[in-house]
Every structure is written in structure tokens, then in C-alpha cells.
Design a protein around this motif. Structure first.
Motif, PDB file in Angstrom:
ATOM      1  N   LEU A 153       0.716  -1.194   0.164  1.00  0.00           N
ATOM      2  CA  LEU A 153      -0.038  -0.069  -0.654  1.00  0.00           C
ATOM      3  C   LEU A 153       0.780   1.378   0.481  1.00  0.00           C
ATOM      4  O   LEU A 153       0.345   2.107  -0.525  1.00  0.00           O
ATOM      5  CB  LEU A 153      -0.544  -0.105   1.413  1.00  0.00           C
ATOM      6  CG  LEU A 153      -2.547  -0.811   0.748  1.00  0.00           C
ATOM      7  CD1 LEU A 153      -2.681  -0.546   2.806  1.00  0.00           C
ATOM      8  CD2 LEU A 153      -2.886   0.192   0.422  1.00  0.00           C
ATOM      9  N   THR A 157       1.388   3.819  -3.716  1.00  0.00           N
ATOM     10  CA  THR A 157      -0.265   4.630  -2.852  1.00  0.00           C
ATOM     11  C   THR A 157       0.759   6.232  -2.878  1.00  0.00           C
ATOM     12  O   THR A 157       0.057   7.288  -3.094  1.00  0.00           O
ATOM     13  CB  THR A 157      -1.222   4.841  -1.517  1.00  0.00           C
ATOM     14  OG1 THR A 157      -1.553   3.320  -1.923  1.00  0.00           O
ATOM     15  CG2 THR A 157      -1.462   5.439  -1.548  1.00  0.00           C
ATOM     16  N   PHE A 219      -6.771  -0.880   5.808  1.00  0.00           N
ATOM     17  CA  PHE A 219      -7.008  -0.164   4.370  1.00  0.00           C
ATOM     18  C   PHE A 219      -7.422   1.157   5.158  1.00  0.00           C
ATOM     19  O   PHE A 219      -7.042   2.198   4.319  1.00  0.00           O
ATOM     20  CB  PHE A 219      -8.322  -0.082   3.589  1.00  0.00           C
ATOM     21  CG  PHE A 219      -7.419  -2.109   2.931  1.00  0.00           C
ATOM     22  CD1 PHE A 219      -6.472  -1.899   1.435  1.00  0.00           C
ATOM     23  CD2 PHE A 219      -7.447  -3.279   2.595  1.00  0.00           C
ATOM     24  CE1 PHE A 219      -6.049  -2.354   0.919  1.00  0.00           C
ATOM     25  CE2 PHE A 219      -6.800  -4.229   2.606  1.00  0.00           C
ATOM     26  CZ  PHE A 219      -5.380  -3.900   1.700  1.00  0.00           C
ATOM     27  N   VAL A 240      -5.502   2.396  -3.593  1.00  0.00           N
ATOM     28  CA  VAL A 240      -5.356   1.520  -2.451  1.00  0.00           C
ATOM     29  C   VAL A 240      -6.704   0.796  -2.397  1.00  0.00           C
ATOM     30  O   VAL A 240      -6.526  -0.243  -2.548  1.00  0.00           O
ATOM     31  CB  VAL A 240      -6.068   2.640  -1.221  1.00  0.00           C
ATOM     32  CG1 VAL A 240      -6.997   1.828  -0.482  1.00  0.00           C
ATOM     33  CG2 VAL A 240      -5.400   3.573  -1.019  1.00  0.00           C
ATOM     34  N   VAL A 243      -5.011  -2.442  -4.378  1.00  0.00           N
ATOM     35  CA  VAL A 243      -4.500  -3.034  -3.056  1.00  0.00           C
ATOM     36  C   VAL A 243      -5.363  -3.979  -2.772  1.00  0.00           C
ATOM     37  O   VAL A 243      -5.631  -5.346  -2.477  1.00  0.00           O
ATOM     38  CB  VAL A 243      -3.512  -2.588  -2.889  1.00  0.00           C
ATOM     39  CG1 VAL A 243      -2.550  -4.117  -1.629  1.00  0.00           C
ATOM     40  CG2 VAL A 243      -2.018  -2.191  -3.522  1.00  0.00           C
TER      41      VAL A 243
END
Ligand code: 3H9
Length: 692
Positions: A153, A157, A219, A240, A243
Motif C-alpha cells: 500500500l 500509493t 485499508f 488503495v 491493492v
């Protein structure tokens, strides 16, 4: 050795097939590379003698990603996803041998291989998010499977790369190769063959993603942690989500989900702006009359005059690059204070673990404080950063001319004053220029190099090379009041000041500008910088809001109040009804009729004049190209990169719309709104700044 395409060769070394890629400058994965990889793997798979394959690149780096220049055009097959499927499903081990930067599609290629080795200086990352995209060739599905969704992540990101050491710890690579990469990769692959290691297909590794299933907090917590950093951007949320799909969907479905998000981002305006900006930053500093091979001087020693906020920040830039600095002040007290601030800055960095205590001392030892201007005599470059006063600057330059060695470059950090006038005080006008750093100079990446009339090409080339060395993004601009950045910026300031007298209040103006995407609005910014900049008690006449605030001792954040109020220890602006009333009363005193001002008008009046002034700057040849102005605005003034910069944005809105707006305001407010002839011309010809 056999050529497969013009960029990919196949070399068989005993049982190992080496696919050697050579596509300068950065081995981007253009069509000839993709075709070469696909055919090369096929050939190696078909060759009975071959037991394993190594993918390796020549030149400065492993693949730095997909070829961005191909974006927006119809993609020729095989597309990268198809190539990676061929690599992934190859029945013989495929090893990626990495050096330089395995970025984007480059890292995705490595992830599709069964093993990865890298030299210790290699960096691996998925920076697609910085282009307004997400990794679109399986990166969002393979990386979480290999290193776990939490780490993936972050990498996907935020787009920041990791070094080889961290990659090894995260299992992103299997081995660090010391010495020659080809030899090391061959040796590694021989072991894989000899010991018959099973293929490690990342697409089939489900343990780490399964462990994260049913844990939505991974998350939601991550989203919370990036809220501020990613405000306004579309790509991070898509990253996000993708993933998330790696955790909740089978690999193939995850790939399709990733693909859909990728296509959507690719067709959006943010990605177009961020791709444009990528090339804008790479073009800036390239001057038509200064070829790449122009000779430049070596800067081994610098001097900075003035140990105030600017001088201190500038000093840190040089010291960070290992260049010793002589720092000059007029009194011991000022010098001690300046050196103290520099030390404190370094100590704060050290306390965050980003530098060792030893490093702090090392950097401080590169600074020699002095009260004598004569001590700059051996410096290769001297940067004056004293009070913004022409007479003082002229005197300093005249003295420097007689003190400094023959080839020394003399620079002023003035933000507004005429460099030509300053240069004329010396007998070496070819060596005088402006180096306009932005505050805080040790943090802000932007540097305006002000090209004085008589500057030599060598000195200009030297300043560009120096900017690279001290890690600044340098934009060369011509001489005029405020140069490019501040000249455009002052337009917004003027309108913001007018708007609050006509009926808006600071909080409304600030909200519109913040919502547009700037980190803060003009009045919060004024409070942050200090309203008293350029104000003096002796000359103050209470004839502007700024003067009244200063007379009240409301200098902004540093004094606890300005346009807003601030709680002790907090930087959050709080609306102050007293100031709102003061503004209303002031309008009345000045016979300005207040009325409602729409958000739309605020936006147009704050942004259109920036574009108009930019067009005038281009006409006057103060800047080389529109994209240079965009680089200035993104790096110096917080323009949101997903809107490209004011000139790109203007093209996006349509220059005809901007022109119409300028004319409408010209009718209401007079000729400060007169449209730049360049805008009228481009509209007449149906063109935009992109055609300039
Ligand atoms: C991607 O991979 C999408 C996939 O997930 C999915 C696909 C389906 N393409 O920066 P430099 C040029 S998106 C084309 O000055 P450095 C650059 O314009 C991609 N050209 O050197 C310049 O050209 P020129 C994800 C590229 O040493 C020259 O190379 N990857 C590309 O300071 C030298 O560049 C990235 O976002 C490219 N991908 O830094 C990585 N990259 O000489 C982007 C560079 O004509 N690249 N050029 O001005 C970088 O971050 C840096 O260029 C790099 C080298 C670190 C590699």
C-alpha cells in the motif's frame, strides 16, 4: 549473440539465455522492447539447451517503466500485461537482474519474473501514482502477494522507491549482487538450475494476501494516514482500491479490476496534467542557446552574505551538497543567531532519525562564520542575501568586485530588484546573475536563475549545473520586477485584497483557493509568511488593511494573530469577527460598496490574472516556455500538480473562456485586466499555450 529486435539481444551462455536490453536513455518498455522480451522468452523456452533465462539491461538502468511517450496513442501489441503473462507462465526459471532504477512497468516486469537479484545501489519502486496513474501491468496484484498488502500500500500509493537493502529485507528481491551484475546473476541462476529450485510465481503466492482478508482496518487506517498528503488527487484512492482487490479477489480477477482502474485514470484530466508536468520538469533548464556541452566552472567553495532566514537556508543547500561556505554577517550577534538556527534545523532532522549526530557536526564544520567581507576572496561563488534594498546591494557588489577572485560568480538573491543595475556596479557583468531561492530555502526545490543582460554562457551553464548539484529545480528567467514567479503571484495578491473590500471576507477567499487545490488561501499564507514583511512603523499610514493590522501588532501566525486568530502552539487559523468587522468598516470608510461575491468570481479573479501575466511574461521573453512557468508555480507556490500549472490549466479551461473573463473584468475594473496580446492571438488562431 542474436538480435531479436533493435533493442533486445539474446545471448546463450551454456545453459542460460540472457535477454539483454538496450533502449537508452532509461530502457523504457516501448514496443520494440516488449516485442523483444516476448519473442526472446519464447525462443529460450523452445531451446532445449536453455535451462533458465536472465533479463538484464545495458546502460544506466533496468527498465524505468513503460514508455510514457507512448501514452495516449493506440498501444501496439504485445502490451506489457501480455508480455508479463508470457514471462510469468514460462516453464523455465526467469531471473531479473536489476541495476539503477526498476520503476513502474520495470518493477512489474521484475515481479513477473520468478527470481530477482539487484546491485546494492539499485532502487525499486512503483511511481505511477506520481503520473496520476496506478501500476497497470499487475503491480497492484503481485507486489502485495510478495511483500504483504501493508507495505505494498505504502509503495504503490505514495510512489516512493526502496533501496536494495530494504527490498531484500521485504523479500522483494532474493539477493544483492556485489561486483559485476551479469556475473553475479549468472552465478545465482546456475545455483537455481543446479539445485532445481521450484519456480516462484508471484501470481500464485497467496499467503500474505489471505492473511489480510477480513481486516478492512488495514485499508481504513492507511486511508486516514494519507488524507492530508493526497487531498484532491484521484490516483491514490484507486491505488488503495486495487491493492484491496489483491486481498479479496483471485489473481486474474484482480488484474482485470486493476486494468479497469488504470484505463479510467489514464483517460482522466489529472493524469494528463501529471504526465505533462513530468516532461515539463525535464525540459526546464534546457535553453536553446546553451547547448548541453557548454563548458562550466567547478564550484568548490561558496560564500553567502547575510545569515538571516534566506542566507541560512541557502548556506544549508551548499553544505548538504558537501560544498564549504563562508557565511558573512555584520555583527557577532547576528552571525551567532544565524549559525544557531542552522544547527537547530539539522538537529531537528537528526532527532527524526534522518541524519546522525555526526552528520550534524560534519555539516556545521563546513561553515565558516565571519564578520569580514574580505574573507570571501577565495570563493568560487558569492550569494548576497541581505535586506531588499538597492543601495545596500549596490555597495556590496561594488566591494565584492574588488575582493573576489577573477572568475568568481557574484549572485544576488533579490526577489524583485533589477539585476542589471546591480551588475553594472562591477567590472565583471558577465559573472553576475540572480539566484532567487524560495523560502524556506533549505526546503523549497524551486530556484529562479535570473539571466542578467551581460551574463556569459559559461556562467549560466555553471549555475544550471550548480542547481542540479544542490538538488534544485532551476528555471531560467529574464530581468523584470518580480521576475516570473512573484510577478504572476502579485496579481493574485492584488485581487485577493480587492475582493475583501468589495464584499468577500478572507475566510471565503481562502476557502475557494484551498478548494481549488492550493495548500492554503492567500490570507492564511500572508499570516504564515508574516504580514509585516516590508512594513515599517515609521512610514505606516494606516491606509491599507495590511498597515492597520501591523499597527495593531497583528503580524500573523508568529504574533498569534493577523487576518485570523491562533491558539497558542497551533497553526490552525480561527476566524476573527473583529477583523471581519474591521474590513467591513474599512470598505465603508473608503466608500466601497460591499455586495455578495460568488465563489466563481473569486476563483476567476484570483487565477485568470496569473495566466494573463504569464502570457505577458512569455511575450516579453522573460520565460522560455509556458511549461517553465508551470514548473515555477507547482514548485514555488503550491499549484496542485494534478492541474498541471496555470498555463496548462488555462489550455484545459480554454483560452477563449479565459479571454472572455478578462474582457468582462476589464470592463468593470479597467486596464489592469487588459488581456495579453498573446492570449488574443492564440484565441484568434484557435491555439493554446501548448502551441507556443
Ligand atoms: C508505467 O510504467 C505504467 C505501467 O505501470 C503500466 C503500463 C501498462 N518513458 O529523469 P531524467 C526520459 S508509467 C519515456 O532526466 P534521471 C526523460 O524524459 C512509468 N521517457 O533522468 C529524459 O528524456 P530527455 C513509470 C522517459 O537520471 C530521459 O529519459 N515510471 C521515461 O534524472 C532521462 O530522464 C516512471 O514514472 C519513461 N518512463 O532520472 C519513471 N523515464 O533526456 C519515470 C525517463 O529527452 N522516470 N524518460 O529529457 C524517472 O523517474 C527518471 O527519469 C529516472 C531517471 C529516475 C528513471
Amino acid at each position: 549473440m542474436a538480435a531479436i529486435t533493435e533493442t533486445v539481444e539474446l545471448e546463450i551462455r551454456k545453459e542460460i539465455a540472457l535477454l539483454i536490453v538496450d533502449n537508452p536513455p532509461v530502457n523504457a518498455l516501448g514496443i520494440s522492447v516488449r516485442r523483444g522480451l516476448a519473442d526472446g522468452i519464447q525462443k529460450a523456452a523452445d531451446d532445449e539447451k536453455v535451462k533458465a533465462v536472465i533479463i538484464i539491461c545495458k546502460g544506466r538502468t533496468f527498465f524505468a517503466g513503460a514508455d510514457i511517450r507512448e501514452f495516449g496513442k493506440p498501444l501496439e501489441e504485445p502490451v506489457l500485461g501480455q508480455v508479463l503473462e508470457i514471462i510469468d507462465s514460462c516453464r523455465k526459471p526467469v531471473v531479473a537482474a536489476i541495476h539503477g532504477t526498476a520503476f513502474g512497468g520495470g518493477l512489474e516486469t521484475a515481479l513477473a519474473c520468478h527470481f530477482r537479484v539487484a546491485v546494492s545501489s539499485a532502487r525499486l519502486g512503483l511511481p505511477e501514482v506520481k503520473l496520476g496513474l496506478l501500476p497497470g501491468a499487475g503491480g497492484t496484484q503481485r507486489l502485495p502477494r510478495l511483500i504483504g498488502p501493508e507495505k505494498a500500500l505504502k509503495m504503490i500509493t505514495l510512489g516512493n522507491p526502496v533501496g536494495a537493502e530494504e527490498a531484500l529485507q521485504n523479500s522483494l528481491i532474493d539477493k544483492i549482487i556485489e561486483g559485476d551484475l551479469t556475473a553475479g546473476a549468472v552465478k545465482f541462476t546456475e545455483t537455481v538450475i543446479a539445485e532445481a529450485w521450484p519456480l516462484r510465481r508471484v501470481s500464485g503466492m497467496n499467503e500474505k494476501v489471505e492473511a489480510a482478508r477480513g481486516k478492512p482496518e488495514i485499508f481504513s487506517d492507511f486511508r486516514k494516514s494519507i488524507v492530508r498528503k493526497t487531498r484532491g488527487f484521484e490516483a491514490p484512492e484507486a491505488c488503495v482500491k486495487a491493492v484491496g482487490a489483491s486481498v479479496n479477489l483471485p489473481f486474474d480477477e484482480g488484474l482485470r479490476y486493476e486494468r479497469d482502474l488504470f484505463v479510467k485514470l489514464m483517460s482522466g484530466s489529472q493524469s494528463a496534467a501529471q504526465q505533462y508536468y513530468f516532461f515539463a520538469e525535464r525540459q526546464v533548464g534546457k535553453l536553446p542557446d546553451i547547448p548541453k556541452d557548454t563548458p562550466y566552472l567547478d564550484i568548490g567553495k561558496a560564500a553567502v552574505i547575510g545569515a538571516g532566514t534566506m542566507g541560512g537556508g541557502i548556506t544549508m543547500n551548499f553544505v548538504n551538497a558537501g560544498i564549504p561556505v563562508t557565511l558573512v554577517e555584520t555583527g557577532q550577534e547576528f552571525l551567532d543567531r544565524g549559525l544557531g538556527v542552522i544547527r537547530k534545523n539539522y538537529e531537528i532532522t537528526a532527532s527524526k532519525g534522518k541524519m546522525s549526530a555526526e552528520d550534524v557536526e560534519k555539516r556545521m564544520s563546513l561553515i565558516t562564520g565571519t564578520l569580514s567581507l574580505e574573507d570571501v576572496s577565495d570563493a568560487d561563488i558569492v550569494i548576497e542575501a541581505v535586506f531588499e534594498n538597492m543601495d545596500i546591494k549596490k555597495e556590496i557588489f561594488s566591494r565584492l568586485d574588488s575582493i573576489c577572485k577573477k572568475d568568481a560568480i557574484l549572485a544576488s538573491n533579490t526577489s524583485y530588484l533589477d539585476i542589471n543595475e546591480i551588475a553594472a556596479m562591477t567590472s565583471r557583468q558577465e559573472s553576475v546573475l540572480g539566484l532567487h531561492f524560495f523560502s524556506p530555502a533549505n526546503v523549497m526545490r524551486l530556484l529562479e536563475i535570473v539571466r542578467a543582460e551581460k551574463i556569459s554562457k559559461t556562467v549560466l551553464a555553471t549555475s544550471l549545473a550548480l542547481a542540479r548539484k544542490i538538488k534544485k529545480i532551476a528555471v531560467v528567467v529574464g530581468v523584470c520586477h518580480g521576475f516570473a514567479g512573484n510577478r504572476m503571484f502579485s496579481q493574485r495578491g492584488r485581487e485577493a485584497d480587492n475582493l475583501i473590500l468589495e464584499g468577500a471576507l478572507p475566510s471565503q477567499v481562502d476557502k475557494v483557493i484551498f478548494d481549488f487545490g492550493f495548500p492554503m488561501g492567500p490570507f492564511v499564507l500572508k499570516d504564515l509568511i508574516g504580514i509585516d514583511l516590508g512594513w515599517s512603523k515609521e512610514t505606516s499610514t494606516g491606509s491599507t488593511i495590511k498597515e492597520i493590522l501591523c499597527e495593531m501588532g497583528r503580524f500573523g501566525l508568529k504574533s498569534g494573530s493577523g487576518y485570523y486568530r491562533y491558539e497558542k502552539g497551533s497553526r490552525a487559523p480561527i476566524n476573527d469577527p473583529e477583523i471581519d468587522q474591521l474590513i467591513v468598516d474599512f470598505s465603508e470608510k473608503k466608500n466601497i460598496k460591499r455586495g455578495e461575491v460568488s465563489d466563481e468570481e473569486i476563483l476567476q479573479r484570483c487565477i485568470y490574472p496569473i495566466v494573463n501575466e504569464g502570457a505577458k511574461i512569455l511575450e516579453e521573453k522573460i520565460a522560455v516556455r509556458p511549461s517553465d512557468l508551470d514548473v515555477i508555480w507547482v514548485n514555488g507556490y503550491g499549484w496542485p500538480v494534478y492541474l498541471g500549472g496555470p498555463m496548462f490549466w488555462a489550455d484545459m479551461v480554454g483560452l477563449d473562456t479565459i479571454l472572455e473573463g478578462l474582457k468582462k473584468f476589464q470592463e468593470r475594473f479597467g486596464d489592469v485586466w487588459k488581456p495579453a496580446p498573446l492570449i488574443e492571438k492564440l484565441v484568434r488562431e484557435g491555439k493554446g499555450f501548448k502551441d507556443f
